[in-house]
Design a protein around this motif. Structure first.
Motif, mmCIF file in Angstrom:
data_model
loop_
_atom_site.group_PDB
_atom_site.id
_atom_site.type_symbol
_atom_site.label_atom_id
_atom_site.label_comp_id
_atom_site.label_asym_id
_atom_site.label_seq_id
_atom_site.Cartn_x
_atom_site.Cartn_y
_atom_site.Cartn_z
ATOM 1 N N ALA A 1 -18.448 2.236 28.480
ATOM 2 C CA ALA A 1 -19.815 2.531 28.107
ATOM 3 C C ALA A 1 -20.166 2.759 26.603
ATOM 4 N N ASP A 2 -18.887 3.229 26.114
ATOM 5 C CA ASP A 2 -19.248 3.407 24.512
ATOM 6 C C ASP A 2 -17.759 3.103 23.789
ATOM 7 N N PRO A 3 -17.502 1.889 23.621
ATOM 8 C CA PRO A 3 -16.225 1.393 23.305
ATOM 9 C C PRO A 3 -15.834 2.055 21.953
ATOM 10 N N PHE A 4 -16.778 1.815 21.138
ATOM 11 C CA PHE A 4 -16.565 2.210 19.683
ATOM 12 C C PHE A 4 -16.547 3.702 19.619
ATOM 13 N N GLY A 5 -17.230 4.446 20.180
ATOM 14 C CA GLY A 5 -17.014 5.811 20.377
ATOM 15 C C GLY A 5 -15.897 6.421 20.797
ATOM 16 N N SER A 6 -15.477 5.602 22.058
ATOM 17 C CA SER A 6 -14.172 6.000 22.600
ATOM 18 C C SER A 6 -12.976 5.856 21.483
ATOM 19 N N LEU A 7 -13.049 4.688 20.856
ATOM 20 C CA LEU A 7 -11.932 4.545 19.809
ATOM 21 C C LEU A 7 -12.004 5.358 18.764
ATOM 22 N N ALA A 8 -13.076 5.891 18.178
ATOM 23 C CA ALA A 8 -13.340 6.857 17.032
ATOM 24 C C ALA A 8 -12.841 8.128 17.554
ATOM 25 N N ALA A 9 -13.251 8.626 18.820
ATOM 26 C CA ALA A 9 -12.841 9.865 19.323
ATOM 27 C C ALA A 9 -11.036 9.893 19.301
ATOM 28 N N GLY A 10 -10.533 8.881 19.756
ATOM 29 C CA GLY A 10 -9.017 8.872 19.899
ATOM 30 C C GLY A 10 -8.514 8.863 18.257
ATOM 31 N N ILE A 11 -9.004 8.183 17.227
ATOM 32 C CA ILE A 11 -8.637 8.303 16.271
ATOM 33 C C ILE A 11 -8.883 9.655 15.395
ATOM 34 N N LEU B 1 0.784 -1.243 -0.026
ATOM 35 C CA LEU B 1 -0.084 0.119 0.009
ATOM 36 C C LEU B 1 0.802 1.296 -0.017
ATOM 37 N N ALA B 2 2.010 1.000 0.513
ATOM 38 C CA ALA B 2 2.829 2.517 0.642
ATOM 39 C C ALA B 2 3.501 2.898 -0.557
ATOM 40 N N LYS B 3 3.212 1.797 -1.579
ATOM 41 C CA LYS B 3 3.815 2.306 -3.221
ATOM 42 C C LYS B 3 2.904 3.308 -3.470
ATOM 43 N N ARG B 4 1.441 3.495 -3.072
ATOM 44 C CA ARG B 4 0.705 4.310 -3.732
ATOM 45 C C ARG B 4 0.331 5.452 -2.652
ATOM 46 N N TYR B 5 0.462 5.061 -1.392
ATOM 47 C CA TYR B 5 -0.080 5.883 -0.350
ATOM 48 C C TYR B 5 0.673 6.318 0.833
ATOM 49 N N ARG B 6 0.214 7.307 1.710
ATOM 50 C CA ARG B 6 0.833 7.485 2.773
ATOM 51 C C ARG B 6 0.170 6.668 3.948
ATOM 52 N N VAL B 7 0.904 5.531 4.352
ATOM 53 C CA VAL B 7 0.140 4.727 5.128
ATOM 54 C C VAL B 7 0.680 4.941 6.826
ATOM 55 N N ILE B 8 -0.400 5.144 7.398
ATOM 56 C CA ILE B 8 -0.444 5.831 8.800
ATOM 57 C C ILE B 8 -1.179 4.410 9.610
ATOM 58 N N VAL B 9 -0.306 3.964 10.362
ATOM 59 C CA VAL B 9 -0.548 2.723 11.437
ATOM 60 C C VAL B 9 -0.460 2.815 12.795
ATOM 61 N N PRO B 10 -1.613 3.225 13.347
ATOM 62 C CA PRO B 10 -1.614 3.634 14.906
ATOM 63 C C PRO B 10 -1.764 2.129 15.625
ATOM 64 N N ASP B 11 -1.242 2.177 16.999
ATOM 65 C CA ASP B 11 -1.770 1.154 17.854
ATOM 66 C C ASP B 11 -3.235 1.953 18.311
ATOM 67 N N LEU B 12 -4.119 1.106 18.246
ATOM 68 C CA LEU B 12 -5.679 1.694 18.799
ATOM 69 C C LEU B 12 -5.304 2.143 20.320
#
Length: 287
Positions: free
Chosen positions: A80-90, A56-67
Motif C-alpha cells: 500500500a506504500d512500498p517506498f514508505g515501507s522501504l524507507a522505514a526499514g532503512i 568508495l571504501a577508500k574514503r568512506y565507511r560503505v554500508i551495503v544492505p539488501d533492501l
C-alpha cells in the motif's frame, strides 16, 4: 572505460529491525554511506554495487544492505506504500547501526527509498546521490517498455532466464555486451528464491492511492527538501525516463543534475569510473 575492481573484504551481519531481518555488508572507514540497490529480479546490494564498493571504501565507511524484500533480508513489504515501507526499514537500520545521519546513494528502487527517507526525516540524511530513481513523474505517462518488462517478470508464464536476459540486455543497460553472462546467471538464480516467488517485492500498485503515493513530483515537500542532492541519469535509460532528472532539478532546491551519455538505467555499473569519481567528490562537498 570501466574499471573492474575486486571486492574488498566485507563485514557481514543480519540485523533485527522492527522484528524483521536486514542483511548488511560493510567495509572502509570514514563518513558513513549507504548504497541502496535497484528493484529488479534477483537484485541485492553487493551485486548491484560490485564496481563501486572498493573505490568508495577508500574514503568512506560503505554500508551495503539488501533492501527489505530482497537478498538475505526478510521478504515482504507494505504494497500500500512500498517506498514508505522501504524507507522505514532503512531508517530502522540507521538506528540499529547507531547512526544519527548518513549519506544515501540509491539506484532506481533504492533511489526512491532514499528520497522518501529524506522527505520523511531530512535530519537523518547528509547528502544524496540518486541514479535514475523510481517515482519521478510515474503518474504523468504510461510505464516505459523497460518498467513494463520489469513488472511482468513474475507474471504470465513466470520467471525464466531468457525473460531476465531480455530485461537486462535490452532495457537495463545501453551496451548489452557490458553485462557478463555470470551476472545474469546469478540474478536469475536469486530471482527464484521461493520466498520471493510467493511475495515479489516489486509489483504494480494495487490502488490509485498507492500509485499517487509513489510519484514524488506530486509531493509538496520536494520543493522544501534541504538535502544536497546529485542526480545522475543515463541519457538512454529505458526503465525510468531521463526527463525525470529535469523534473527533480526543477523542484529540489539544492540539486545538481548530470546526464550521462550512451548510458542506460545502471549508471553505477555501466560508467563505474565516472560514477565513483562524481559520487566520492559530491559526498565530500566538492561540487
Amino acid at each position: 572505460m570501466t574499471t573492474h575492481t575486486e571486492l574488498p573484504s566485507m563485514r557481514e551481519s543480519l540485523l533485527d529491525v522492527a522484528g524483521k531481518k536486514i542483511f548488511v555488508a560493510e567495509t572502509g572507514d570514514g563518513p558513513p554511506v549507504l548504497l541502496l540497490h535497484g528493484g529488479g529480479p534477483g537484485a541485492s546490494g553487493v551485486s548491484n554495487y560490485s564496481r563501486n564498493i572498493g573505490e568508495l571504501a577508500k574514503r568512506y565507511r560503505v554500508i551495503v544492505p539488501d533492501l527489505p524484500g530482497y537478498g538475505r533480508s526478510t521478504k515482504g513489504i507494505d504494497l500500500a506504500d512500498p517506498f514508505g515501507s522501504l524507507a522505514a526499514g532503512i531508517r530502522g537500520l540507521l538506528d540499529e547501526l547507531d547512526l544519527d545521519k548518513a549519506h544515501l546513494v540509491g539506484n532506481s528502487y533504492g533511489g526512491a527509498c532514499a528520497l522518501r527517507l529524506a522527505l520523511d526525516t531530512p535530519d537523518r540524511v547528509d547528502r544524496m546521490v540518486l541514479m535514475g530513481p523510481g517515482g519521478i513523474g510515474t503518474t504523468r505517462a504510461l510505464p516505459t517498455p523497460g518498467l513494463t518488462s520489469l513488472l511482468n517478470y513474475y507474471t504470465g508464464d513466470g520467471p525464466s532466464r531468457p525473460k531476465l536476459e531480455k530485461f537486462i540486455r535490452q532495457y537495463l543497460v545501453f551496451n548489452a555486451a557490458d553485462v557478463p553472462d555470470d551476472v545474469i546467471d546469478a540474478r536469475y538464480r536469486d530471482s527464484l528464491d521461493p520466498e520471493v516467488l510467493a511475495n515479489p517485492p516489486l509489483r504494480r500498485p494495487k490502488s490509485l492511492r498507492a500509485l499517487w503515493k509513489m510519484d514524488f513530483t506530486r509531493d509538496p515537500r520536494l520543493s522544501r527538501l534541504p538535502v544536497p542532492t546529485l542526480v545522475l541519469w543515463g541519457a538512454e535509460d529505458k526503465v525510468n525516463r531521463p526527463s525525470g532528472g529535469r523534473m527533480l532539478a526543477d523542484r529540489l532546491p539544492n540539486c545538481d543534475l548530470y546526464t550521462v551519455a550512451n548510458t542506460g538505467h545502471w549508471v553505477q555499473f555501466e560508467r563505474a569510473d565516472l560514477f565513483n569519481r562524481l559520487c566520492a567528490d559530491f559526498l565530500a562537498g566538492r561540487r
